[in-house]
Design an enzyme around this catalytic site. Structure first.
Site, PDB file in Angstrom:
ATOM      1  N   HIS A  82      -0.748   7.523   5.066  1.00  0.00           N
ATOM      2  CA  HIS A  82      -2.100   7.583   4.095  1.00  0.00           C
ATOM      3  C   HIS A  82      -2.457   8.983   3.681  1.00  0.00           C
ATOM      4  CE1 HIS A  82      -3.612   3.947   6.692  1.00  0.00           C
ATOM      5  NE2 HIS A  82      -2.533   3.579   5.877  1.00  0.00           N
ATOM      6  N   HIS A 240      -4.151  -1.899  -0.513  1.00  0.00           N
ATOM      7  CA  HIS A 240      -3.587  -1.012   0.882  1.00  0.00           C
ATOM      8  C   HIS A 240      -2.245  -1.013   0.833  1.00  0.00           C
ATOM      9  CE1 HIS A 240      -3.824   1.229   4.218  1.00  0.00           C
ATOM     10  NE2 HIS A 240      -2.886   0.458   4.819  1.00  0.00           N
ATOM     11  N   ASP A 244       0.369   2.358   0.616  1.00  0.00           N
ATOM     12  CA  ASP A 244       1.321   2.677   1.516  1.00  0.00           C
ATOM     13  C   ASP A 244       2.514   2.920   0.759  1.00  0.00           C
ATOM     14  OD1 ASP A 244      -0.131   2.338   3.765  1.00  0.00           O
ATOM     15  OD2 ASP A 244       0.623   0.366   4.337  1.00  0.00           O
ATOM     16  N   HIS A 267       7.118  -0.508   4.798  1.00  0.00           N
ATOM     17  CA  HIS A 267       7.713   0.779   4.779  1.00  0.00           C
ATOM     18  C   HIS A 267       9.061   0.806   4.900  1.00  0.00           C
ATOM     19  CE1 HIS A 267       3.561   2.317   5.458  1.00  0.00           C
ATOM     20  NE2 HIS A 267       3.459   1.524   6.453  1.00  0.00           N
TER      21      HIS A 267
END
Length: 291
Positions: A82, A240, A244, A267
């Site tokens: 973030h 969101h 990311d 991720h």
């Protein structure tokens, strides 16, 4: 194809963000400090003696569940995505991020607190030009269920993200298309918050994780929608995930020029794409002045 390099940027003043880590529940202070040209983004663990510097690049990324973690010189910083998204979303190239704990603050689950702090610190241009990573061919990582790809684009960073939780959940299927600029990042992504299903949150608490976080610190979805909270966007979840992705792409160490398309990527796959692009893409360097 001609690509224009821009000047590097940093901040003019220091700025602090206070909070606690979602996973560790430990209090932490983040202080953003100006940095010289070509420094990049560097995390500094001031709580260690001596202080340890952890450059924010893909070589220093280590695999941890549900978050992006960096390690160097025997030190670790966790849940940096973030912060990285805020810096990269605002086109800040050089910054020292001083911290006094391992895990970064969760704040409200978004990048908004970091964006507010950084904008308040005044973003300034520097003399040196910024190199870019140009996507020159189509590159894809992942499998049939989850994947992320990059293909050439005329200019800028363009992201299409497809989120698919199925029709049996309140999250459902969501898609976003966005050209990422400082303006669009602030308006469309920065406020989008971390989300989990209630059963996931309960399992994490049983493991002793996230015990300090409340339903107001992130989005927890029950069968009918967010619990004791309200959506900021109807499609906040996919926004969101895109936030990311921006934070993970920042580990390339320079702006990415291309079209990024993601389907249920997280991720780990985002990082795999960055590694592939750095090995296959084209780094456009500023022309050096002759002596």
């Amino acid at each position: 194809m001609r690509h224009t390099l821009r000047q590097q940027r940093t901040i003019a003043h220091t700025a602090d963000v206070l909070g606690f880590g979602y996973w560790s529940s430990q209090d932490v202070r983040v202080q953003f400090r100006p940095a010289a040209e070509n420094t990049g983004i560097v995390f500094v663990r001031d709580d260690l003696s001596p202080a340890r510097r952890i450059p924010a690049n893909i070589e220093n990324r280590i695999e941890t569940p549900r978050r992006t973690t960096l390690a160097a010189d025997g030190a670790v910083v966790e849940m940096v995505e973030h912060i990285m998204a805020a810096l990269w979303g605002l086109s800040i190239d050089n910054c020292e991020v001083h911290v006094d704990a391992c895990e970064m603050p969760g704040c409200d689950g978004s990048s908004q607190a970091y964006v507010d702090a950084l904008r308040g610190a005044e973003i300034v241009e520097q003399d040196a030009l910024r190199r870019q990573l140009i996507v020159t061919d189509t590159t894809r990582v992942g499998g049939d269920d989850a994947w992320v790809s990059a293909s050439p684009a005329r200019d800028g960073l363009h992201i299409k993200y497809r989120l698919d939780y199925g029709n049996h959940t309140p999250i459902g299927r969501q898609t976003i298309n966005l050209t990422v600029t400082p303006e669009s990042f602030v308006a469309e992504l920065a406020r989008a918050r971390t989300f989990v299903l209630r059963q996931e949150a309960e399992w994490l608490r049983e493991q002793g994780l996230g015990v300090r976080a409340t339903y107001q610190d992130l989005l927890v979805f029950g069968e009918e929608g967010p619990l004791d909270n309200e959506l900021r966007f109807q499609d906040e979840c996919v926004r969101h995930k895109t936030l990311d992705l921006v934070g993970d792409l920042a580990l390339a160490g320079c702006p990415v020029v291309g079209q990024i398309t993601a389907h249920r990527s997280g991720h780990r796959l985002n990082a795999e794409l960055v590694r592939a692009l750095l090995s296959e893409g084209q780094i456009l360097e500023p022309l050096r002045k002759s002596a």
